[in-house]
Design a protein around this motif. Structure first.
Motif, mmCIF file in Angstrom:
data_model
loop_
_atom_site.group_PDB
_atom_site.id
_atom_site.type_symbol
_atom_site.label_atom_id
_atom_site.label_comp_id
_atom_site.label_asym_id
_atom_site.label_seq_id
_atom_site.Cartn_x
_atom_site.Cartn_y
_atom_site.Cartn_z
ATOM 1 N N LEU A 153 -30.971 22.687 49.860
ATOM 2 C CA LEU A 153 -30.137 21.959 50.821
ATOM 3 C C LEU A 153 -30.597 20.513 50.950
ATOM 4 C CD1 LEU A 153 -29.429 24.255 53.915
ATOM 5 C CD2 LEU A 153 -27.736 23.126 52.475
ATOM 6 N N GLN A 154 -31.906 20.320 50.975
ATOM 7 C CA GLN A 154 -32.458 18.972 51.088
ATOM 8 C C GLN A 154 -32.047 18.124 49.891
ATOM 9 O OE1 GLN A 154 -34.082 17.630 53.698
ATOM 10 N NE2 GLN A 154 -34.106 15.678 52.599
ATOM 11 N N TRP A 155 -32.103 18.721 48.704
ATOM 12 C CA TRP A 155 -31.711 17.993 47.486
ATOM 13 C C TRP A 155 -30.231 17.628 47.527
ATOM 14 C CZ3 TRP A 155 -28.334 18.646 43.361
ATOM 15 C CH2 TRP A 155 -28.543 17.787 42.271
ATOM 16 N N ILE A 156 -29.404 18.579 47.966
ATOM 17 C CA ILE A 156 -27.961 18.332 48.060
ATOM 18 C C ILE A 156 -27.676 17.216 49.062
ATOM 19 C CG2 ILE A 156 -25.797 19.310 48.952
ATOM 20 C CD1 ILE A 156 -26.260 20.159 46.126
ATOM 21 N N GLU A 157 -28.365 17.223 50.194
ATOM 22 C CA GLU A 157 -28.119 16.186 51.202
ATOM 23 C C GLU A 157 -28.544 14.803 50.709
ATOM 24 O OE1 GLU A 157 -29.038 16.779 55.278
ATOM 25 O OE2 GLU A 157 -27.210 17.983 55.418
ATOM 26 N N GLU A 158 -29.607 14.744 49.942
ATOM 27 C CA GLU A 158 -30.017 13.461 49.358
ATOM 28 C C GLU A 158 -28.948 12.953 48.396
ATOM 29 O OE1 GLU A 158 -33.836 14.183 47.636
ATOM 30 O OE2 GLU A 158 -34.841 14.393 49.584
ATOM 31 N N LEU A 159 -28.356 13.875 47.648
ATOM 32 C CA LEU A 159 -27.271 13.512 46.735
ATOM 33 C C LEU A 159 -26.040 13.052 47.520
ATOM 34 C CD1 LEU A 159 -26.075 13.368 43.883
ATOM 35 C CD2 LEU A 159 -25.499 15.804 44.086
ATOM 36 N N ILE A 160 -25.726 13.758 48.597
ATOM 37 C CA ILE A 160 -24.583 13.391 49.443
ATOM 38 C C ILE A 160 -24.762 11.979 50.009
ATOM 39 C CG2 ILE A 160 -23.432 13.891 51.652
ATOM 40 C CD1 ILE A 160 -23.903 16.899 50.988
ATOM 41 N N ASN A 161 -25.963 11.670 50.473
ATOM 42 C CA ASN A 161 -26.236 10.333 51.009
ATOM 43 C C ASN A 161 -26.056 9.257 49.938
ATOM 44 O OD1 ASN A 161 -26.800 11.021 53.696
ATOM 45 N ND2 ASN A 161 -28.911 11.571 53.204
ATOM 46 N N LYS A 162 -26.398 9.600 48.720
ATOM 47 C CA LYS A 162 -26.223 8.668 47.608
ATOM 48 C C LYS A 162 -24.735 8.401 47.367
ATOM 49 C CE LYS A 162 -28.532 7.844 43.184
ATOM 50 N NZ LYS A 162 -29.337 8.449 42.099
ATOM 51 N N ILE A 163 -23.940 9.461 47.445
ATOM 52 C CA ILE A 163 -22.493 9.327 47.262
ATOM 53 C C ILE A 163 -21.895 8.501 48.401
ATOM 54 C CG2 ILE A 163 -20.308 10.583 47.054
ATOM 55 C CD1 ILE A 163 -22.059 12.994 46.046
ATOM 56 N N LEU A 164 -22.347 8.762 49.625
ATOM 57 C CA LEU A 164 -21.856 8.024 50.790
ATOM 58 C C LEU A 164 -22.124 6.523 50.666
ATOM 59 C CD1 LEU A 164 -22.906 10.458 53.658
ATOM 60 C CD2 LEU A 164 -20.566 9.733 53.161
ATOM 61 N N SER A 165 -23.240 6.178 50.043
ATOM 62 C CA SER A 165 -23.607 4.765 49.901
ATOM 63 C C SER A 165 -22.890 4.102 48.727
ATOM 64 C CB SER A 165 -25.119 4.635 49.702
ATOM 65 O OG SER A 165 -25.504 5.118 48.426
ATOM 66 N N GLY A 166 -22.221 4.924 47.891
ATOM 67 C CA GLY A 166 -21.531 4.388 46.720
ATOM 68 C C GLY A 166 -22.455 4.098 45.559
ATOM 69 N N ALA A 167 -23.695 4.597 45.642
ATOM 70 C CA ALA A 167 -24.702 4.281 44.620
ATOM 71 C C ALA A 167 -24.855 5.385 43.580
ATOM 72 C CB ALA A 167 -26.049 4.022 45.294
ATOM 73 N N TYR A 168 -23.841 6.239 43.442
ATOM 74 C CA TYR A 168 -23.944 7.346 42.492
ATOM 75 C C TYR A 168 -23.383 6.948 41.127
ATOM 76 C CZ TYR A 168 -18.972 8.062 43.505
ATOM 77 O OH TYR A 168 -17.618 7.887 43.656
ATOM 78 N N SER A 169 -23.712 7.761 40.118
ATOM 79 C CA SER A 169 -23.274 7.477 38.750
ATOM 80 C C SER A 169 -23.008 8.790 38.019
ATOM 81 C CB SER A 169 -24.356 6.685 38.015
ATOM 82 O OG SER A 169 -25.523 7.488 37.861
ATOM 83 N N LEU A 170 -22.639 8.686 36.752
ATOM 84 C CA LEU A 170 -22.424 9.879 35.934
ATOM 85 C C LEU A 170 -23.712 10.689 35.795
ATOM 86 C CD1 LEU A 170 -20.120 8.505 33.084
ATOM 87 C CD2 LEU A 170 -19.485 10.091 34.915
ATOM 88 N N LYS A 171 -24.833 10.010 35.909
ATOM 89 C CA LYS A 171 -26.132 10.695 35.842
ATOM 90 C C LYS A 171 -26.272 11.685 36.998
ATOM 91 C CE LYS A 171 -31.115 9.794 35.664
ATOM 92 N NZ LYS A 171 -32.181 8.744 35.709
ATOM 93 N N ASP A 172 -25.789 11.297 38.183
ATOM 94 C CA ASP A 172 -25.850 12.191 39.345
ATOM 95 C C ASP A 172 -24.913 13.382 39.161
ATOM 96 O OD1 ASP A 172 -27.673 10.628 41.077
ATOM 97 O OD2 ASP A 172 -26.068 9.149 40.953
ATOM 98 N N ARG A 173 -23.776 13.130 38.560
ATOM 99 C CA ARG A 173 -22.841 14.220 38.273
ATOM 100 C C ARG A 173 -23.475 15.220 37.308
ATOM 101 N NH1 ARG A 173 -16.415 13.448 37.202
ATOM 102 N NH2 ARG A 173 -15.967 15.439 36.238
ATOM 103 N N LYS A 174 -24.170 14.693 36.309
ATOM 104 C CA LYS A 174 -24.857 15.553 35.349
ATOM 105 C C LYS A 174 -25.981 16.329 36.032
ATOM 106 C CE LYS A 174 -25.622 17.140 31.208
ATOM 107 N NZ LYS A 174 -24.633 18.031 30.546
ATOM 108 N N SER A 175 -26.675 15.682 36.965
ATOM 109 C CA SER A 175 -27.754 16.352 37.703
ATOM 110 C C SER A 175 -27.208 17.522 38.510
ATOM 111 C CB SER A 175 -28.455 15.362 38.640
ATOM 112 O OG SER A 175 -29.133 14.371 37.907
ATOM 113 N N LEU A 176 -26.049 17.320 39.140
ATOM 114 C CA LEU A 176 -25.443 18.403 39.911
ATOM 115 C C LEU A 176 -24.969 19.519 38.986
ATOM 116 C CD1 LEU A 176 -24.634 19.564 42.601
ATOM 117 C CD2 LEU A 176 -22.501 18.255 42.502
ATOM 118 N N GLU A 177 -24.437 19.149 37.843
ATOM 119 C CA GLU A 177 -24.021 20.158 36.862
ATOM 120 C C GLU A 177 -25.223 21.009 36.441
ATOM 121 O OE1 GLU A 177 -22.206 20.464 32.306
ATOM 122 O OE2 GLU A 177 -22.231 18.540 33.353
ATOM 123 N N ASN A 178 -26.347 20.362 36.166
ATOM 124 C CA ASN A 178 -27.560 21.089 35.775
ATOM 125 C C ASN A 178 -28.068 21.973 36.912
ATOM 126 O OD1 ASN A 178 -27.568 19.940 33.219
ATOM 127 N ND2 ASN A 178 -28.893 18.239 33.818
#
Length: 241
Positions: A153-178
């Motif tokens: 949950l902590q990892w997911i929330e860190e990812l969510i915060n990254k998306i909220l800030s607009g600082a995400y990339s295809l690398k983050d999408r790949k990380s979630l896929e993995n």
């Protein structure tokens, strides 16, 4: 279509802002592809209210003012109701835990629609990716769902915060896929992934079309189809605004 008054749609966005935009985009795309809308007058009237809500992702923290969030949500629903919207929905899973009972009947409820959809699917176990607040409030405590561990949950929330800030990339999408594939490897009975936070819907938009082996359940897809069906069948249901 021009001479018939179509029902109207109100979207409560802002939590986060891009999720509301994505929901509106999905509705318009369905109007075009499924209901053959071409001209401006073919489409329904849609109001997207992007509301700057107070903190809601830190349960059990002094920073989270649940009464304030509930009050803000009432204001948003009232605004769209008085604006004449026939159908109102919220483009955020977590916000559904702050709805007062009298207001719930005014909504096309994202959680309820997702539960109804899940019950119709032939799935053994669905892994829910969501915020701590959503888990704590039990929004997706349905049969055949599996919730994340505190660490995940902590990892997911860190990812969510990254998306909220607009600082995400295809690398983050790949990380979630993995992350998804790793969880399936640990528990092979998982045959569905529920995007229980609309920021994850933003990150993973169109993912399932490119990866048909992974069953992705996106509540924004579910509610956008429901809204369009209501608009174009032109039948107003009694429990909605």
């Amino acid at each position: 279509m021009r001479n018939k008054r179509k029902k109207t749609i109100g979207i409560i966005g802002g939590a986060g802002p891009m999720a509301g935009v994505l929901l509106m985009q999905k509705i318009i795309t369905i109007c075009q592809k499924k209901y053959k809308c071409i001209n401006d007058f073919d489409f329904p009237k849609i109001i997207l209210l992007s509301y700057p809500f107070a903190e809601m992702l830190k349960p059990l923290s002094f920073q989270q003012d649940e009464k304030k969030v509930a009050k803000q949500l009432k204001e948003a629903i009232d605004f769209l109701s008085t604006s004449g919207m026939d159908y109102i929905t919220i483009a955020c899973n977590t916000l559904h835990s702050f709805i007062d009972k009298p207001y719930r009947s005014k909504l096309i409820d994202l959680i309820t629609e997702t539960k109804s959809f899940l019950l119709k699917q032939n799935l053994s176990k669905v892994l829910v990716l969501c915020t701590k607040t959503t888990k704590l409030k039990g929004l997706y405590n349905f049969p055949k769902t599996k919730l994340l561990s505190p660490k995940d949950l902590q990892w997911i929330e860190e990812l969510i915060n990254k998306i909220l800030s607009g600082a995400y990339s295809l690398k983050d999408r790949k990380s979630l896929e993995n992350f998804i594939l790793l969880n399936i490897k640990k528990d092979p009975s998982i045959d569905g992934i529920l995007l229980g936070c609309t920021e994850l819907s933003v990150l993973m938009d169109n993912f399932s079309r490119n990866n048909p082996k992974i069953k992705i359940i996106d509540p924004l897809e579910i509610v956008s189809n429901k809204l369009c069906k209501l608009v174009f069948t032109n039948k107003k249901e009694n429990n909605y605004v």
